[in-house]
Design a protein around this motif. Structure first.
Motif, PDB file in Angstrom:
ATOM      1  N   PHE A 174       0.404 -71.156 -23.325  1.00  0.00           N
ATOM      2  CA  PHE A 174      -0.824 -71.947 -23.357  1.00  0.00           C
ATOM      3  C   PHE A 174      -2.030 -71.063 -23.051  1.00  0.00           C
ATOM      4  CE2 PHE A 174       2.539 -74.964 -22.474  1.00  0.00           C
ATOM      5  CZ  PHE A 174       2.249 -75.970 -23.383  1.00  0.00           C
ATOM      6  N   TYR A 175      -3.083 -71.208 -23.872  1.00  0.00           N
ATOM      7  CA  TYR A 175      -4.289 -70.411 -23.658  1.00  0.00           C
ATOM      8  C   TYR A 175      -5.500 -71.267 -23.314  1.00  0.00           C
ATOM      9  CZ  TYR A 175      -5.270 -71.353 -28.630  1.00  0.00           C
ATOM     10  OH  TYR A 175      -5.485 -71.951 -29.851  1.00  0.00           O
ATOM     11  N   GLU A 176      -5.292 -72.549 -23.074  1.00  0.00           N
ATOM     12  CA  GLU A 176      -6.353 -73.449 -22.624  1.00  0.00           C
ATOM     13  C   GLU A 176      -5.764 -74.392 -21.573  1.00  0.00           C
ATOM     14  OE1 GLU A 176      -9.570 -73.500 -23.473  1.00  0.00           O
ATOM     15  OE2 GLU A 176      -9.410 -71.991 -25.049  1.00  0.00           O
ATOM     16  N   THR A 177      -6.592 -74.893 -20.656  1.00  0.00           N
ATOM     17  CA  THR A 177      -6.181 -75.893 -19.670  1.00  0.00           C
ATOM     18  C   THR A 177      -6.453 -77.271 -20.263  1.00  0.00           C
ATOM     19  OG1 THR A 177      -6.639 -74.421 -17.819  1.00  0.00           O
ATOM     20  CG2 THR A 177      -6.633 -76.784 -17.341  1.00  0.00           C
ATOM     21  N   PHE A 178      -5.487 -78.185 -20.122  1.00  0.00           N
ATOM     22  CA  PHE A 178      -5.643 -79.542 -20.643  1.00  0.00           C
ATOM     23  C   PHE A 178      -4.593 -80.453 -20.015  1.00  0.00           C
ATOM     24  CE2 PHE A 178      -2.548 -77.491 -23.260  1.00  0.00           C
ATOM     25  CZ  PHE A 178      -1.634 -78.468 -23.615  1.00  0.00           C
ATOM     26  N   SER A 179      -4.778 -81.759 -20.175  1.00  0.00           N
ATOM     27  CA  SER A 179      -3.814 -82.741 -19.677  1.00  0.00           C
ATOM     28  C   SER A 179      -2.742 -82.975 -20.725  1.00  0.00           C
ATOM     29  CB  SER A 179      -4.506 -84.077 -19.391  1.00  0.00           C
ATOM     30  OG  SER A 179      -5.432 -83.918 -18.356  1.00  0.00           O
ATOM     31  N   SER A 180      -1.507 -83.176 -20.263  1.00  0.00           N
ATOM     32  CA  SER A 180      -0.394 -83.398 -21.172  1.00  0.00           C
ATOM     33  C   SER A 180       0.613 -84.357 -20.561  1.00  0.00           C
ATOM     34  CB  SER A 180       0.312 -82.069 -21.486  1.00  0.00           C
ATOM     35  OG  SER A 180       1.478 -82.297 -22.241  1.00  0.00           O
ATOM     36  N   GLY A 181       1.212 -85.186 -21.404  1.00  0.00           N
ATOM     37  CA  GLY A 181       2.286 -86.067 -20.977  1.00  0.00           C
ATOM     38  C   GLY A 181       3.644 -85.546 -21.385  1.00  0.00           C
ATOM     39  N   TYR A 182       3.696 -84.373 -22.014  1.00  0.00           N
ATOM     40  CA  TYR A 182       4.967 -83.801 -22.458  1.00  0.00           C
ATOM     41  C   TYR A 182       5.737 -83.180 -21.299  1.00  0.00           C
ATOM     42  CZ  TYR A 182       3.924 -84.375 -27.400  1.00  0.00           C
ATOM     43  OH  TYR A 182       3.665 -84.900 -28.634  1.00  0.00           O
ATOM     44  N   SER A 183       7.034 -83.055 -21.493  1.00  0.00           N
ATOM     45  CA  SER A 183       7.911 -82.422 -20.507  1.00  0.00           C
ATOM     46  C   SER A 183       8.209 -80.987 -20.922  1.00  0.00           C
ATOM     47  CB  SER A 183       9.232 -83.183 -20.404  1.00  0.00           C
ATOM     48  OG  SER A 183       9.013 -84.464 -19.874  1.00  0.00           O
ATOM     49  N   TYR A 184       8.211 -80.093 -19.942  1.00  0.00           N
ATOM     50  CA  TYR A 184       8.470 -78.672 -20.172  1.00  0.00           C
ATOM     51  C   TYR A 184       9.338 -78.123 -19.054  1.00  0.00           C
ATOM     52  CZ  TYR A 184       4.399 -78.938 -23.263  1.00  0.00           C
ATOM     53  OH  TYR A 184       3.514 -79.283 -24.247  1.00  0.00           O
ATOM     54  N   THR A 185       9.938 -76.978 -19.330  1.00  0.00           N
ATOM     55  CA  THR A 185      10.594 -76.180 -18.295  1.00  0.00           C
ATOM     56  C   THR A 185       9.685 -74.979 -18.049  1.00  0.00           C
ATOM     57  OG1 THR A 185      12.814 -76.843 -18.982  1.00  0.00           O
ATOM     58  CG2 THR A 185      12.620 -74.782 -17.724  1.00  0.00           C
ATOM     59  N   ARG A 186       9.313 -74.762 -16.797  1.00  0.00           N
ATOM     60  CA  ARG A 186       8.418 -73.646 -16.483  1.00  0.00           C
ATOM     61  C   ARG A 186       9.202 -72.340 -16.521  1.00  0.00           C
ATOM     62  NH1 ARG A 186       3.616 -72.913 -14.879  1.00  0.00           N
ATOM     63  NH2 ARG A 186       3.227 -75.080 -14.389  1.00  0.00           N
ATOM     64  N   LEU A 187       8.696 -71.386 -17.315  1.00  0.00           N
ATOM     65  CA  LEU A 187       9.277 -70.046 -17.369  1.00  0.00           C
ATOM     66  C   LEU A 187       8.485 -69.073 -16.506  1.00  0.00           C
ATOM     67  CD1 LEU A 187      10.091 -69.719 -21.172  1.00  0.00           C
ATOM     68  CD2 LEU A 187      11.681 -70.149 -19.293  1.00  0.00           C
ATOM     69  N   GLY A 188       7.171 -69.263 -16.435  1.00  0.00           N
ATOM     70  CA  GLY A 188       6.322 -68.374 -15.651  1.00  0.00           C
ATOM     71  C   GLY A 188       4.872 -68.606 -15.991  1.00  0.00           C
ATOM     72  N   ARG A 189       4.031 -67.639 -15.607  1.00  0.00           N
ATOM     73  CA  ARG A 189       2.616 -67.757 -15.937  1.00  0.00           C
ATOM     74  C   ARG A 189       1.951 -66.390 -15.863  1.00  0.00           C
ATOM     75  NH1 ARG A 189      -0.905 -70.922 -14.641  1.00  0.00           N
ATOM     76  NH2 ARG A 189      -2.581 -69.656 -14.190  1.00  0.00           N
ATOM     77  N   ILE A 190       0.887 -66.259 -16.630  1.00  0.00           N
ATOM     78  CA  ILE A 190       0.079 -65.034 -16.592  1.00  0.00           C
ATOM     79  C   ILE A 190      -0.692 -65.045 -15.275  1.00  0.00           C
ATOM     80  CG2 ILE A 190      -1.877 -63.859 -17.647  1.00  0.00           C
ATOM     81  CD1 ILE A 190      -0.777 -64.730 -20.371  1.00  0.00           C
ATOM     82  N   ASP A 191      -0.649 -63.934 -14.560  1.00  0.00           N
ATOM     83  CA  ASP A 191      -1.270 -63.861 -13.237  1.00  0.00           C
ATOM     84  C   ASP A 191      -2.784 -64.046 -13.288  1.00  0.00           C
ATOM     85  OD1 ASP A 191       1.318 -63.341 -12.316  1.00  0.00           O
ATOM     86  OD2 ASP A 191       1.016 -61.174 -12.355  1.00  0.00           O
ATOM     87  N   ASN A 192      -3.456 -63.403 -14.232  1.00  0.00           N
ATOM     88  CA  ASN A 192      -4.900 -63.549 -14.412  1.00  0.00           C
ATOM     89  C   ASN A 192      -5.151 -63.735 -15.904  1.00  0.00           C
ATOM     90  OD1 ASN A 192      -7.653 -63.461 -14.559  1.00  0.00           O
ATOM     91  ND2 ASN A 192      -7.876 -61.431 -13.661  1.00  0.00           N
ATOM     92  N   PRO A 193      -5.262 -65.007 -16.359  1.00  0.00           N
ATOM     93  CA  PRO A 193      -5.374 -65.264 -17.800  1.00  0.00           C
ATOM     94  C   PRO A 193      -6.762 -65.086 -18.392  1.00  0.00           C
ATOM     95  CG  PRO A 193      -5.297 -67.335 -16.609  1.00  0.00           C
ATOM     96  CD  PRO A 193      -5.124 -66.236 -15.583  1.00  0.00           C
ATOM     97  N   LYS A 194      -7.697 -64.499 -17.635  1.00  0.00           N
ATOM     98  CA  LYS A 194      -9.050 -64.288 -18.159  1.00  0.00           C
ATOM     99  C   LYS A 194      -8.958 -63.435 -19.432  1.00  0.00           C
ATOM    100  CE  LYS A 194     -13.635 -62.701 -16.971  1.00  0.00           C
ATOM    101  NZ  LYS A 194     -14.495 -62.083 -15.965  1.00  0.00           N
ATOM    102  N   GLY A 195      -9.537 -63.918 -20.511  1.00  0.00           N
ATOM    103  CA  GLY A 195      -9.523 -63.209 -21.785  1.00  0.00           C
ATOM    104  C   GLY A 195      -8.344 -63.546 -22.680  1.00  0.00           C
ATOM    105  N   LEU A 196      -7.442 -64.398 -22.214  1.00  0.00           N
ATOM    106  CA  LEU A 196      -6.267 -64.750 -23.015  1.00  0.00           C
ATOM    107  C   LEU A 196      -6.659 -65.480 -24.300  1.00  0.00           C
ATOM    108  CD1 LEU A 196      -3.197 -64.855 -23.421  1.00  0.00           C
ATOM    109  CD2 LEU A 196      -3.186 -66.978 -22.058  1.00  0.00           C
TER     110      LEU A 196
END
Length: 187
Positions: A150-172
């Motif tokens: 994901f490269y934008e923040t938004f609301s979602s009702g979908y289900s996911y399994t978390r794998l990880g996250r970019i530590d500092n996503p500035k510029g993604l």
């Protein structure tokens, strides 16, 4: 005795119903802002595999939660169009299974102006939940084989399994652009 048996059956039913509802991940999940769901490539049918994995996953989760010394979070690098981002994988079965696939270079498709996705050749373990708000830089698994960055923040009702996250996503968002993109995941 009959009342106690009936109460036991009712409690068991409610437990399994609740567990199934919390783990379920389907195309029927409510959505606030998303308009499309990635469609698996033709010929791919994970339904039977997902059901078996989901049942085994529920049984195995209690064992994993009791053993905190097994593994630590893992740092990886995600590279998009020459821009590298440090990321941290989750300390869960799915994160470890994804790490075992690295290094990976994937052609990721655009979806909804907020995510890139790619269907992996194999299914990964799932621990689905509804995060409510997706954060820029989240790396998730939709179903058992759809990798989503994901490269934008938004609301979602979908289900996911978390794998990880970019530590500092500035510029993604600038790095991934608005079309399909090649993304590398390395140790």
């Amino acid at each position: 005795m009959t009342k106690r048996l009936l109460n036991g059956i009712l409690v068991t039913f409610l437990f399994f119903f609740t567990a199934t509802t919390l783990v379920a991940c389907s195309d029927d999940d409510p959505v606030e802002e998303m308009t499309e769901v990635p469609t698996p490539p033709s010929g791919e049918d994970d339904n039977e595999e997902n059901n078996d994995e989901g049942n085994n996953e529920e049984e195995n989760n209690s064992d994993n939660n009791d053993n905190d010394n097994e593994t630590m979070e893992r740092n990886i690098t995600i590279t998009v169009n020459g821009t590298s981002f440090a990321a941290t994988l989750e300390n869960n079965e799915a994160g470890r299974a994804f790490a075992a696939l690295l290094p990976l270079t994937l052609n990721m498709s655009e979806m909804n102006g907020n995510e890139k996705y790619h269907y992996l050749d194999e299914s990964l373990p799932t621990e689905s939940y509804r995060p409510g708000t997706i954060q820029t830089g989240d790396l998730m698994l939709y179903g058992s084989s759809c990798l989503v960055l994901f490269y934008e923040t938004f609301s979602s009702g979908y289900s996911y399994t978390r794998l990880g996250r970019i530590d500092n996503p500035k510029g993604l968002a600038a790095a991934v652009g608005r079309g399909n993109v090649t993304v590398s995941f390395t140790d």
